[in-house]
Design an enzyme around this catalytic site. Structure first.
Site, mmCIF file in Angstrom:
data_model
loop_
_atom_site.group_PDB
_atom_site.id
_atom_site.type_symbol
_atom_site.label_atom_id
_atom_site.label_comp_id
_atom_site.label_asym_id
_atom_site.label_seq_id
_atom_site.Cartn_x
_atom_site.Cartn_y
_atom_site.Cartn_z
ATOM 1 N N ASN A 190 24.001 -1.894 -16.365
ATOM 2 C CA ASN A 190 25.338 -1.073 -17.040
ATOM 3 C C ASN A 190 24.965 0.264 -17.509
ATOM 4 O OD1 ASN A 190 28.257 -1.362 -16.586
ATOM 5 N ND2 ASN A 190 28.488 -0.755 -18.952
ATOM 6 N N PHE B 1 16.765 2.773 -12.299
ATOM 7 C CA PHE B 1 17.407 1.811 -13.696
ATOM 8 C C PHE B 1 18.705 1.604 -13.277
ATOM 9 C CE2 PHE B 1 13.844 4.559 -15.004
ATOM 10 C CZ PHE B 1 12.308 4.143 -15.176
ATOM 11 N N CYS C 48 1.154 -0.847 0.065
ATOM 12 C CA CYS C 48 -0.263 -0.116 -0.254
ATOM 13 C C CYS C 48 1.279 1.303 0.235
ATOM 14 C CB CYS C 48 -0.828 -0.145 1.096
ATOM 15 S SG CYS C 48 -0.094 0.083 3.199
#
Length: 290
Positions: free
Chosen positions: A275, A271, A129
């Protein structure tokens, strides 16, 4: 305070599945990450006048339950240090035998003074939540989140690239189940310091912070945190409370997470995989060294 002598439930379950590949159907055994509710109760008050109340119910992967409870209390501002916590036990006074390992009680020292209005505002939380269990985003934003100093650590880009692989290599339960989040603390040089897994991102981080609390390592001003999945506002908030200056996520951050990281002085990367990565704020802590 010592815990009763019985083991927590297993962290995974075996099930029978039918695997379909083309026109071929085979029966085999599969491993699933266990998910069970954990009720966190709080005991507080002077000797002879102790009070107990349920503070939170969260869905979690069984294991490291005491660390989860301690990390939750710390990141929510209910305790300020290890010295506020007398101990954590599995509750012996539950109605059903099967609940014994799913209810814990954190006992504060008699001299601790929890913020009772904050206790009234808290919680029904769940591993999925996020901030929806709070009274308001503004209340969370103001809850024990110090602005981190404009100082190191300085993390080489090459080290940041290596962290996801090192995290995955240390995820024993993920290798068994494929269904768990992880939170891992690393040194600026990339040494793995602590790792915990759970079906909930927030629970995994609370377990890490709880482990650090028990080891009296807080604040974690010289650590890098890597979380699987995305970076939410609540993960940034918990990292800031624990004094973690660098938070990296395998997935994307939310807009509120970026805003909070900027305000709290946390370097936020997203992200972080294959690499590459994005730095969303306070990029000066990430150096160009490979």
């Amino acid at each position: 305070m010592s815990a009763p002598v019985f083991l927590p439930p297993t962290s995974y379950d075996y099930v029978t599945v039918h695997k379909v590949q083309g026109e071929t159907v085979t029966e085999s055994s599969d491993v699933l990450a266990a998910e069970e509710p954990l009720e966190i109760r709080l005991g507080y008050g002077p000797a002879g006048q102790r009070q107990h109340r349920t503070l939170s119910i969260t869905m979690r992967t069984p294991g490291h339950d005491f660390e989860l409870a301690a990390g939750f209390l710390f990141t929510e501002g209910i305790i300020r240090s290890r010295q506020d916590l007398q101990g954590v036990i599995y509750c012996p006074d539950v109605e059903k035998e099967e609940e014994r390992e799913n209810v814990v009680r954190a006992e504060l020292v008699p001299t601790a003074s929890p913020d009772l209005p904050r206790l009234e505002r808290h919680f029904y939380t769940s591993s999925s939540c996020g901030v929806c269990g709070k009274t308001s985003i503004e209340a969370v934003h103001a809850a024990a989140c110090p602005v981190l100093p404009a100082a190191g650590p300085y993390v080489p880009a090459g080290v940041l690239h290596q962290l996801p692989e090192r995290q995955r290599a240390a995820q024993d339960l993920f290798e068994q189940t494929g269904g768990l989040h992880a939170a891992a603390l690393f040194s600026p040089e990339g040494e793995l310091l602590l790792l915990r897994e759970d079906v909930g991102r927030h629970n995994a981080l609370d377990k890490v912070i709880g482990a650090a609390l028990f080891q009296e390592l807080l604040p974690l001003h010289n650590a890098v945190l890597l979380v699987s999945g995305r970076a939410s506002f609540e993960l940034v908030q918990k990292a800031a409370v624990a004094g973690i200056p660098v938070l990296a996520a395998v997935g994307a951050p939310s807009s509120l997470a970026v805003s909070a990281a900027r305000d709290f002085g946390v370097t936020l990367c997203g992200f972080v995989r294959q690499n590459r990565y994005n730095i969303y704020c306070h990029d000066w802590r990430i150096t160009k060294e490979l």
